[in-house]
Design an enzyme around this catalytic site. Structure first.
Site, PDB file in Angstrom:
ATOM      1  NE  ARG A  45      -2.457   0.662   3.627  1.00 23.91           N
ATOM      2  CZ  ARG A  45      -1.906   1.049   4.211  1.00 23.91           C
ATOM      3  NH1 ARG A  45      -1.777   2.537   4.123  1.00 23.91           N
ATOM      4  NH2 ARG A  45      -1.744   0.823   5.510  1.00 23.91           N
ATOM      5  CE1 TYR A  99     -15.678   3.842 -18.130  1.00 23.80           C
ATOM      6  CE2 TYR A  99     -15.196   4.520 -15.977  1.00 23.80           C
ATOM      7  CZ  TYR A  99     -15.429   3.588 -16.766  1.00 23.80           C
ATOM      8  OH  TYR A  99     -15.812   2.287 -16.196  1.00 23.80           O
ATOM      9  CG  ASP A 171      -9.056   8.333 -18.822  1.00 26.82           C
ATOM     10  OD1 ASP A 171      -8.348   7.364 -19.805  1.00 26.82           O
ATOM     11  OD2 ASP A 171     -10.180   7.963 -17.967  1.00 26.82           O
ATOM     12  CE  LYS A 196     -12.192  -0.629 -19.007  1.00 22.36           C
ATOM     13  NZ  LYS A 196     -12.375   1.053 -19.120  1.00 22.36           N
TER      14      LYS A 196
HETATM   15  C1  LIG Z   1     -12.791   1.811 -17.930  1.00 20.94           C
HETATM   16  C2  LIG Z   1     -12.316   3.138 -18.175  1.00 20.94           C
HETATM   17  C3  LIG Z   1     -12.015   3.936 -17.120  1.00 20.94           C
HETATM   18  C4  LIG Z   1     -12.329   3.081 -15.509  1.00 20.94           C
HETATM   19  O1  LIG Z   1     -11.288   2.293 -15.051  1.00 20.94           O
HETATM   20  P1  LIG Z   1     -11.460   0.681 -14.370  1.00 20.94           P
HETATM   21  O2  LIG Z   1     -10.296  -0.053 -14.565  1.00 20.94           O
HETATM   22  O3  LIG Z   1     -12.674   0.201 -14.966  1.00 20.94           O
HETATM   23  O4  LIG Z   1     -11.660   1.357 -13.074  1.00 20.94           O
HETATM   24  C5  LIG Z   1     -11.653   5.076 -16.793  1.00 20.94           C
HETATM   25  N1  LIG Z   1     -11.450   5.839 -18.035  1.00 20.94           N
HETATM   26  C6  LIG Z   1     -11.917   5.285 -19.321  1.00 20.94           C
HETATM   27  C7  LIG Z   1     -11.764   5.910 -20.399  1.00 20.94           C
HETATM   28  C8  LIG Z   1     -12.157   3.969 -19.422  1.00 20.94           C
HETATM   29  O5  LIG Z   1     -12.559   3.427 -20.457  1.00 20.94           O
END
Ligand SMILES: *Cc1c(COP(=O)(O)O)cnc(C)c1O
Length: 388
Positions: A45, A99, A171, A196
């Site tokens: 952590r 998102y 992001d 992803k």
């Molecule tokens: C899926 C996603 C998130 C969130 O991610 P998790 O791993 O599901 O918490 C944030 N931003 C984008 C663009 C995403 O596709």
């Protein structure tokens, strides 16, 4: 080193035990501390375990960042970053098509802690400037956006942030570090949902923040308390996945372009949204700030008179049931091509009126291109369009 080489080699822990070419997995949550050379207590952590650092080093190389943290999900990375950099009385500017999880965090959680926000159309740079208040501390964008692949001018937003003394956050999940490096364009912080493309096999949940040493320190002290760290075994799986990131993404870019071009010529398809297509309204900007145009695309399906569907939504669902290879599924970025109806999945909770203003119609389908042979993918779409 170029990207494909960095994917394979950067960050790998050289094992002195048997000269293995892969990083060993360090699982111990208890570690000796009486060592005059150790500068911190090693603990999962505390984001300072060897397998966490190996992934951070690889991602720093790929994103041209100085430091970073690996989290247990993309949302852990996003929420921790925002909580670390904002406090009561502060204000943040967010791009309006974010998102869903980020949108909800901004709109509901931050407010509970006295942090104010404004959503803006980030394509409109004047609107971004106008949204900045005397207490604004941060600008947050996401490009290409979900699910319409809108493109925001990263360098322009970063310049506004610099001029107004704000922290800029992006992001970069949809683009991946193979296609887009926002730190090079002046952004301060890059965030990824590693669930992803970075993980890439639809089997791990993780997130990452890549930034400067100074900002990483600020996020880290908050991250210690919020506790969204990632375990060593999943860090190893992420490291393993990242070795093929450049290969996978290059193929996904190619497949997405081929599918987009095919769909554009189909009489049953209304509009195709892919930044790699010349008629996409963000094409020129995307060509400037991206290396490849990514593996995500979306399109609108015309109502099929012979499908007997009673509604547009049912028409879309019917088309999905006729696909044989491409699975209707949630999430994105894996090696398998998947498709979803955003109105049914990512945007199911958005009220109909808002969905309409966002341009998310019931006939909109979102594709995440995998690494299969493109001919098989196009044949599958072709037969489904014929038979549904
Ligand atoms: C899926 C996603 C998130 C969130 O991610 P998790 O791993 O599901 O918490 C944030 N931003 C984008 C663009 C995403 O596709």
């Amino acid at each position: 080193m170029l990207k494909p080489t960095q994917c394979v080699h950067e960050g790998t822990i050289r094992s002195r035990i048997h000269q293995g070419v892969n990083s060993p997995i360090f699982t111990s949550t208890s570690a000796g501390y009486i060592d005059p050379e150790a500068d911190a207590l090693v603990y999962p952590r505390h984001f300072n375990m060897p397998n966490q650092k190996a992934v951070v080093d690889k991602l720093c190389a790929l994103e041209n960042g100085e430091a970073g943290l690996i989290f247990s999900s993309g949302m852990a990375a996003i929420s921790t970053t925002l909580f670390a950099l904002l406090q009561k009385g502060d204000h943040a500017v967010f791009q309006n098509d974010l998102y869903g999880g980020t949108y909800h965090h901004a709109a509901f959680n931050l407010q509970k802690y006295g942090i104010d926000y404004t959503f803006v159309d980030a394509k409109n740079l004047e609107a971004v400037e106008e949204a900045i208040q005397s207490n604004t501390r941060l600008i947050y964008i996401e490009t290409p956006s979900n699910p319409l692949l809108k493109i925001t001018d990263i360098a322009a937003v970063a310049a506004i942030a610099k001029r107004r003394n704000l922290v800029s956050v992006i992001d970069n999940t949809f683009a991946t570090p193979i296609n887009q490096n926002p730190l090079d364009l002046g952004m301060d912080i890059v965030i990824h949902s590693g669930t992803k493309y970075l993980g890439g096999h639809s089997d791990i949940c993780c997130g990452a923040v890549i930034t400067s040493c100074e900002i990483a320190k600020r996020i880290e002290s908050c991250a210690h308390q919020l506790g969204g760290s990632l375990n060593a075994s999943t860090c190893y799986l992420l490291e393993r996945s990242l070795k093929t990131l450049a290969l996978r993404v290059t193929r996904q870019n190619e497949n997405a372009l081929l599918i987009s071009q095919y769909l554009q010529g189909c009489p049953q398809i209304e509009t195709v949204y892919y930044p790699g297509l010349e008629n996409h309204n963000g094409h020129e900007l995307a060509a400037r700030q991206m290396v490849g145009f990514g593996g995500m695309l979306s399109f609108e399906l015309k109502l099929n008179s012979k499908s007997n569907a009673v509604s547009v939504k049912e028409n879309s669902r019917r088309f999905l049931t006729h696909l044989q290879l491409i699975r209707p599924a949630t999430s994105l970025g894996g090696v398998e091509t998947i498709v979803c109806i955003p109105a049914d999945t990512s945007h199911v909770e958005v009220p109909p009126k808002e969905k309409e203003t966002m341009g998310i119609k019931d006939q909109l389908l979102r594709f995440s291109a995998g690494i299969e042979d493109p001919n098989d993918l196009i044949s599958d779409i072709e037969q489904a369009l014929k038979s549904f």
